[in-house]
Structure formats: structure tokens, C-alpha cells
Design a protein around this motif. Structure first.
Motif, PDB file in Angstrom:
ATOM      1  N   THR A 237      16.758  63.921   8.021  1.00 23.10           N
ATOM      2  CA  THR A 237      15.770  64.252   9.042  1.00 23.10           C
ATOM      3  C   THR A 237      15.663  65.770   9.177  1.00 23.10           C
ATOM      4  OG1 THR A 237      17.373  64.223  10.862  1.00 23.10           O
ATOM      5  CG2 THR A 237      16.218  62.149  10.365  1.00 23.10           C
ATOM      6  N   TYR A 238      14.584  66.207   9.806  1.00 25.62           N
ATOM      7  CA  TYR A 238      14.341  67.631  10.051  1.00 25.62           C
ATOM      8  C   TYR A 238      14.561  67.953  11.525  1.00 25.62           C
ATOM      9  CZ  TYR A 238      12.075  68.060   5.458  1.00 25.62           C
ATOM     10  OH  TYR A 238      11.800  68.081   4.121  1.00 25.62           O
ATOM     11  N   ALA A 239      15.168  69.120  11.781  1.00 29.04           N
ATOM     12  CA  ALA A 239      15.421  69.557  13.154  1.00 29.04           C
ATOM     13  C   ALA A 239      14.355  70.520  13.665  1.00 29.04           C
ATOM     14  CB  ALA A 239      16.795  70.227  13.240  1.00 29.04           C
ATOM     15  N   ASP A 240      13.414  70.911  12.798  1.00 27.02           N
ATOM     16  CA  ASP A 240      12.470  71.978  13.147  1.00 27.02           C
ATOM     17  C   ASP A 240      11.046  71.478  13.340  1.00 27.02           C
ATOM     18  OD1 ASP A 240      11.931  71.286  10.532  1.00 27.02           O
ATOM     19  OD2 ASP A 240      11.817  73.346   9.795  1.00 27.02           O
ATOM     20  N   VAL A 241      10.885  70.259  13.837  1.00 23.06           N
ATOM     21  CA  VAL A 241       9.540  69.734  14.060  1.00 23.06           C
ATOM     22  C   VAL A 241       8.803  70.573  15.105  1.00 23.06           C
ATOM     23  CG1 VAL A 241       8.225  67.749  14.925  1.00 23.06           C
ATOM     24  CG2 VAL A 241      10.137  67.395  13.352  1.00 23.06           C
ATOM     25  N   PHE A 242       9.520  71.018  16.139  1.00 21.86           N
ATOM     26  CA  PHE A 242       8.899  71.779  17.222  1.00 21.86           C
ATOM     27  C   PHE A 242       9.536  73.170  17.296  1.00 21.86           C
ATOM     28  CE2 PHE A 242       8.827  67.288  18.422  1.00 21.86           C
ATOM     29  CZ  PHE A 242       7.466  67.086  18.649  1.00 21.86           C
ATOM     30  N   THR A 243       8.728  74.211  17.067  1.00 24.43           N
ATOM     31  CA  THR A 243       9.205  75.588  17.205  1.00 24.43           C
ATOM     32  C   THR A 243       8.268  76.350  18.134  1.00 24.43           C
ATOM     33  OG1 THR A 243       8.017  76.242  15.188  1.00 24.43           O
ATOM     34  CG2 THR A 243      10.363  75.676  14.967  1.00 24.43           C
ATOM     35  N   LEU A 244       8.813  77.365  18.774  1.00 24.93           N
ATOM     36  CA  LEU A 244       8.054  78.140  19.754  1.00 24.93           C
ATOM     37  C   LEU A 244       8.239  79.621  19.447  1.00 24.93           C
ATOM     38  CD1 LEU A 244       6.414  78.070  22.437  1.00 24.93           C
ATOM     39  CD2 LEU A 244       8.604  78.160  23.642  1.00 24.93           C
ATOM     40  N   GLU A 245       7.127  80.337  19.326  1.00 28.66           N
ATOM     41  CA  GLU A 245       7.161  81.779  19.107  1.00 28.66           C
ATOM     42  C   GLU A 245       6.786  82.497  20.394  1.00 28.66           C
ATOM     43  OE1 GLU A 245       5.493  83.261  15.212  1.00 28.66           O
ATOM     44  OE2 GLU A 245       4.810  81.171  15.155  1.00 28.66           O
ATOM     45  N   CYS A 246       7.552  83.536  20.713  1.00 30.41           N
ATOM     46  CA  CYS A 246       7.254  84.342  21.903  1.00 30.41           C
ATOM     47  C   CYS A 246       7.227  85.813  21.503  1.00 30.41           C
ATOM     48  CB  CYS A 246       8.275  84.087  22.999  1.00 30.41           C
ATOM     49  SG  CYS A 246       9.994  84.335  22.518  1.00 30.41           S
ATOM     50  N   GLU A 247       6.469  86.594  22.254  1.00 33.01           N
ATOM     51  CA  GLU A 247       6.258  88.003  21.920  1.00 33.01           C
ATOM     52  C   GLU A 247       7.195  88.911  22.708  1.00 33.01           C
ATOM     53  OE1 GLU A 247       2.610  91.273  22.066  1.00 33.01           O
ATOM     54  OE2 GLU A 247       2.163  89.150  21.701  1.00 33.01           O
ATOM     55  N   ILE A 248       7.726  89.918  22.017  1.00 35.05           N
ATOM     56  CA  ILE A 248       8.584  90.916  22.653  1.00 35.05           C
ATOM     57  C   ILE A 248       7.712  91.900  23.417  1.00 35.05           C
ATOM     58  CG2 ILE A 248      10.219  92.792  22.250  1.00 35.05           C
ATOM     59  CD1 ILE A 248      11.158  91.292  19.741  1.00 35.05           C
ATOM     60  N   VAL A 249       8.024  92.078  24.715  1.00 37.02           N
ATOM     61  CA  VAL A 249       7.257  93.016  25.548  1.00 37.02           C
ATOM     62  C   VAL A 249       8.071  94.238  25.942  1.00 37.02           C
ATOM     63  CG1 VAL A 249       5.722  91.225  26.430  1.00 37.02           C
ATOM     64  CG2 VAL A 249       7.840  91.725  27.658  1.00 37.02           C
ATOM     65  N   GLU A 250       9.371  94.175  25.726  1.00 41.30           N
ATOM     66  CA  GLU A 250      10.234  95.349  25.954  1.00 41.30           C
ATOM     67  C   GLU A 250      11.397  95.274  24.988  1.00 41.30           C
ATOM     68  OE1 GLU A 250      11.582  96.619  30.016  1.00 41.30           O
ATOM     69  OE2 GLU A 250      13.592  96.395  29.125  1.00 41.30           O
ATOM     70  N   LEU A 251      11.792  96.433  24.442  1.00 42.47           N
ATOM     71  CA  LEU A 251      12.945  96.503  23.541  1.00 42.47           C
ATOM     72  C   LEU A 251      13.685  97.794  23.836  1.00 42.47           C
ATOM     73  CD1 LEU A 251      14.286  94.999  21.126  1.00 42.47           C
ATOM     74  CD2 LEU A 251      12.990  96.513  19.628  1.00 42.47           C
ATOM     75  N   LYS A 252      14.858  97.699  24.438  1.00 39.27           N
ATOM     76  CA  LYS A 252      15.607  98.889  24.831  1.00 39.27           C
ATOM     77  C   LYS A 252      17.102  98.649  24.677  1.00 39.27           C
ATOM     78  CE  LYS A 252      12.246 100.426  28.331  1.00 39.27           C
ATOM     79  NZ  LYS A 252      11.692 101.491  27.471  1.00 39.27           N
ATOM     80  N   GLU A 253      17.823  99.746  24.465  1.00 37.66           N
ATOM     81  CA  GLU A 253      19.278  99.676  24.453  1.00 37.66           C
ATOM     82  C   GLU A 253      19.774  99.667  25.892  1.00 37.66           C
ATOM     83  OE1 GLU A 253      22.298 102.943  23.328  1.00 37.66           O
ATOM     84  OE2 GLU A 253      21.942 101.828  21.452  1.00 37.66           O
ATOM     85  N   LYS A 254      20.593  98.662  26.214  1.00 40.80           N
ATOM     86  CA  LYS A 254      21.107  98.512  27.568  1.00 40.80           C
ATOM     87  C   LYS A 254      22.541  98.005  27.493  1.00 40.80           C
ATOM     88  CE  LYS A 254      16.650  97.501  29.756  1.00 40.80           C
ATOM     89  NZ  LYS A 254      15.924  96.663  30.735  1.00 40.80           N
ATOM     90  N   PRO A 255      23.303  98.174  28.562  1.00 42.36           N
ATOM     91  CA  PRO A 255      24.662  97.611  28.574  1.00 42.36           C
ATOM     92  C   PRO A 255      24.615  96.088  28.650  1.00 42.36           C
ATOM     93  CG  PRO A 255      24.123  98.535  30.725  1.00 42.36           C
ATOM     94  CD  PRO A 255      22.998  98.928  29.799  1.00 42.36           C
ATOM     95  N   SER A 256      25.692  95.460  28.235  1.00 44.51           N
ATOM     96  CA  SER A 256      25.738  94.001  28.265  1.00 44.51           C
ATOM     97  C   SER A 256      26.000  93.467  29.666  1.00 44.51           C
ATOM     98  CB  SER A 256      26.808  93.478  27.300  1.00 44.51           C
ATOM     99  OG  SER A 256      28.067  94.050  27.600  1.00 44.51           O
ATOM    100  N   LEU A 257      26.581  94.296  30.536  1.00 45.88           N
ATOM    101  CA  LEU A 257      26.876  93.857  31.897  1.00 45.88           C
ATOM    102  C   LEU A 257      25.927  94.522  32.891  1.00 45.88           C
ATOM    103  CD1 LEU A 257      30.789  93.996  31.956  1.00 45.88           C
ATOM    104  CD2 LEU A 257      29.320  92.008  31.534  1.00 45.88           C
ATOM    105  N   PRO A 258      25.467  93.760  33.892  1.00 46.23           N
ATOM    106  CA  PRO A 258      24.652  94.373  34.940  1.00 46.23           C
ATOM    107  C   PRO A 258      25.524  95.226  35.851  1.00 46.23           C
ATOM    108  CG  PRO A 258      25.146  92.110  35.515  1.00 46.23           C
ATOM    109  CD  PRO A 258      25.725  92.332  34.147  1.00 46.23           C
ATOM    110  N   TRP A 259      24.896  96.051  36.692  1.00 39.98           N
ATOM    111  CA  TRP A 259      25.674  96.824  37.647  1.00 39.98           C
ATOM    112  C   TRP A 259      25.124  96.580  39.050  1.00 39.98           C
ATOM    113  CZ3 TRP A 259      22.500  98.723  33.894  1.00 39.98           C
ATOM    114  CH2 TRP A 259      21.368  99.446  34.298  1.00 39.98           C
TER     115      TRP A 259
END
Length: 358
Positions: A237-259
Motif C-alpha cells: 500500500t501507499y502512505a502518500d495518497v494525501f499530501t498538503l503543501e504550505c507556503e513559508i511566510v517567514e524564515l529567520k534564525e531564532k532560539p529553540s526556547l521561548p523567553w
């Protein structure tokens, strides 16, 4: 155009054929469940073309959408009294657990000059729909059999959807015994004894479904190639019958933890975060919980970490990806059952289909 849901109809056909063949080898007919795609006639048509002669949905509106699809249509949630005229108009059968509803269906069938098939549900432990007093079920079967305009089609059960009580041979043997008792009471065989959903597929493959149970209502296994007892993909069987593409609206370097002080989310739970360092490349995508379910979604790019989502933002960590993303690029996601259901329900998600011909 984005978010964009893509349905691979060729891979879907392969899954349908595989699961239908497995069930046929064990003497099980399939009612293909269509609610995950809201009864989309194009997908329902593929199911019918691949030999699915029975389709099931939990909403009458979806049965109406499939009115032109050549298959018997079941309402697989107990009907509301207020929807019975449309149920009789668009549905051929329904799962029932209240005789006042069955009587109302009978009356409506006489008004419309139609016949409707009734499947009575037994509750075998999941404490969702169904008779827990099995003598009452037998009495209901006798009355249903005598009512004009309706046909006693069979009996059924549902497990694993509320209390997550698992299917086993003992429980389905009880269902088979209820079949015997019902047939003795009404004096004729039942056509359908519906033993459950995709969580029963593993039991079937292990030879654990007893004689007398002859039907399963399958959505996840037919469309996604997945059995639900252990959440394993079925062979071929195939696992990829349903796929969803979304658009990147922001790309920035940030820390992994919030403050700052962390509060609770909309469900009263305090979110937790993993410390992956101070310098991580984070992508924000125009997609949110209104459109998909993050917990049943996996990025197709193995280098992407899904961090979480709010109602209309998806946060990803793309630091470890081999692909160099930029704002305006899209990210492809592989959808599970509940994520697909939400994507089909959202009017903000564009739908497209690939590979329709056979």
C-alpha cells in the motif's frame, strides 16, 4: 493556491485493491467510509470503480453529494430525527439504536415511496452507540422486520472510537451469536453483520474474525493503507495518497526556547519545548489548526522538525534540512486520517487530484 491538498488517485486505487483483496480472502465485504473526504464525488467514484459497492458516511449532506455515485449508501452514525426526510431521499441504509427513529424512517419511507435498510447496533463495551441490553436488540429487530417501508438488513458493532476498547475474537463471537439469535427471532437470514472499522483489520488478518461476521466499515485502511489496532501500514500500500503543501511566510534564525513566563494554551495545558540551541532556522508557514491536524502530520522532508501550530500559523525547524529554503517556498506534508479530514473540511485549502485514469 496554497495551502494545497493533493490526492494521488493512482496510489489510492492501489490501496483500495489491496485492502479489498485482503478482505475478500477472509470472506469480508467492505463498506468504504467516505467522511474523511466529505463525500467528494470524484473520490467516491474511484471507490465505486474499484468495486466498492457500499459507501458509508456519518453525514447525510455527504450522502447527497454522492447521489450520482453507483453504490449503496449507508449513514454510519445514528440518524437525527430532524434529518430523516433527507436520509430516506439520499441514503439506502443506516445504523440505528433507537426504535423511535426506525419508526420515523418507516413513516417517511411510506411518504416517499421508498425502502430503507436498517442495521441495528450492539454496544460491546465501547459505550458509544448501540444496545447494551441484547434482548432489547432482538425485540427491536422483530419490530423492525414487521414495519412497512424498512428492511431489517443486519446488525453491527463499533469499537475503538470512543473508549478505545479493542476488537477481539470473543467480542465478535458475541456479535455472531447475536446474529444467530436475531435470525431465529425473525425467521430469516440477515444479510449484513458489520463487525467494525479499520481497527478490526489486524484481527481479520490473523484469522480472528469468527464465521457469521461478514462486513467491515473501512476508511483509514482503504484510503491510507493502514490498520488501526497497531497503526501499521499494510503491505503493498501507499502512505502518500494525501499530501498538503504550505507556503513559508517567514524564515529567520531564532532560539529553540521561548523567553518570558510560559502560560497555558487554549486547552489549559502548558506547552513544552526542547532545547536544541540558540541558533536554529525557523520557518513560519501559512497553515494552522483550522486547516490540518499537526499531531497526525509528518513533513516529507526528513530534515524538518514540526514544532507546532496555532490556529493559522505552522512553526517548523528547518535547520537540519538538506534543502535551502527561502520565503515563498513550499513545504510538503504527509497527512494522516484526522489531518486529511480537517484539510477537506477547510474551505481555505485548495484541492487537486493527480492520476485519475486507470
Amino acid at each position: 493556491m496554497y495551502p494545497l491538498l493533493t490526492v494521488n488517485l493512482d496510489h489510492m486505487r492501489k490501496n483500495i485493491r489491496t485492502v479489498r483483496g485482503l478482505c475478500a480472502a477472509h470472506g469480508i465485504s467492505v463498506t468504504a467510509v467516505t467522511k474523511v473526504f466529505r463525500g467528494d464525488p470524484r473520490i467516491a467514484g474511484v471507490l465505486a470503480e474499484e468495486g466498492m459497492t457500499m459507501l458509508g458516511d456519518s453525514r447525510v449532506a455527504n450522502l447527497a453529494r454522492m447521489r450520482e455515485v453507483p453504490a449503496e449508501k449507508w449513514l454510519i452514525r445514528p440518524p437525527m430525527l430532524t434529518e430523516i426526510p433527507d436520509l430516506v431521499r439520499f441514503g439506502d441504509a443506516s445504523l440505528n439504536s433507537e426504535m423511535c427513529v426506525v419508526r420515523a424512517i418507516s413513516e417517511e419511507c411510506l411518504r416517499q415511496g421508498r425502502t430503507h435498510r436498517v442495521i441495528l447496533m450492539a454496544d460491546l463495551g465501547d459505550i458509544r452507540e448501540g444496545y447494551i441490553d441484547y434482548d432489547e436488540l432482538i425485540e427491536a429487530a422483530g419490530e423492525t422486520d414487521r414495519l412497512p417501508g424498512v428492511e431489517l438488513y443486519g446488525i453491527g458493532v463499533n469499537l475503538t472510537c470512543f473508549s478505545f476498547i479493542q476488537y477481539d475474537t470473543e467480542k465478535l463471537t458475541l456479535l455472531a451469536d447475536l446474529r444467530r439469535r436475531t435470525e431465529e427471532a425473525v425467521g430469516h437470514p440477515l444479510q449484513i453483520v458489520s463487525g467494525g472499522n479499520s481497527a478490526a483489520v489486524d484481527l481479520m488478518l490473523r484469522g480472528g474474525i469468527p464465521e457469521g461476521v461478514n462486513n467491515l466499515r473501512l476508511g483509514e485502511s482503504v484510503l491510507f493503507g493502514k490498520e488501526r489496532a497497531h497503526y501499521q501500514y499494510l503491505p503493498d500500500t501507499y502512505a502518500d495518497v494525501f499530501t498538503l503543501e504550505c507556503e513559508i511566510v517567514e524564515l529567520k534564525e531564532k532560539p529553540s526556547l521561548p523567553w518570558g513566563t510560559v502560560g497555558v494554551d487554549s486547552y489549559g495545558k502548558k506547552p513544552e519545548f526542547t532545547d536544541r540551541g540558540e541558533h536554529r532556522m525557523k520557518a513560519v508557514c501559512a497553515l494552522g489548526k483550522q486547516d490540518f491536524d499537526a499531531e497526525t502530520t509528518v513533513p516529507c522532508d526528513p530534515g524538518i522538525i514540526m514544532l507546532g501550530a496555532s490556529s493559522d500559523h505552522l512553526m517548523l525547524d528547518v535547520t537540519d534540512s538538506e534543502h535551502s529554503y527561502k520565503v515563498g517556498d513550499t513545504v510538503k506534508l504527509q497527512l494522516g486520517y484526522f489531518s486529511t479530514m480537517r484539510a477537506f473540511t477547510s474551505e481555505y485549502v485548495t484541492k487537486q487530484y493527480t492520476g485519475a485514469a486507470d
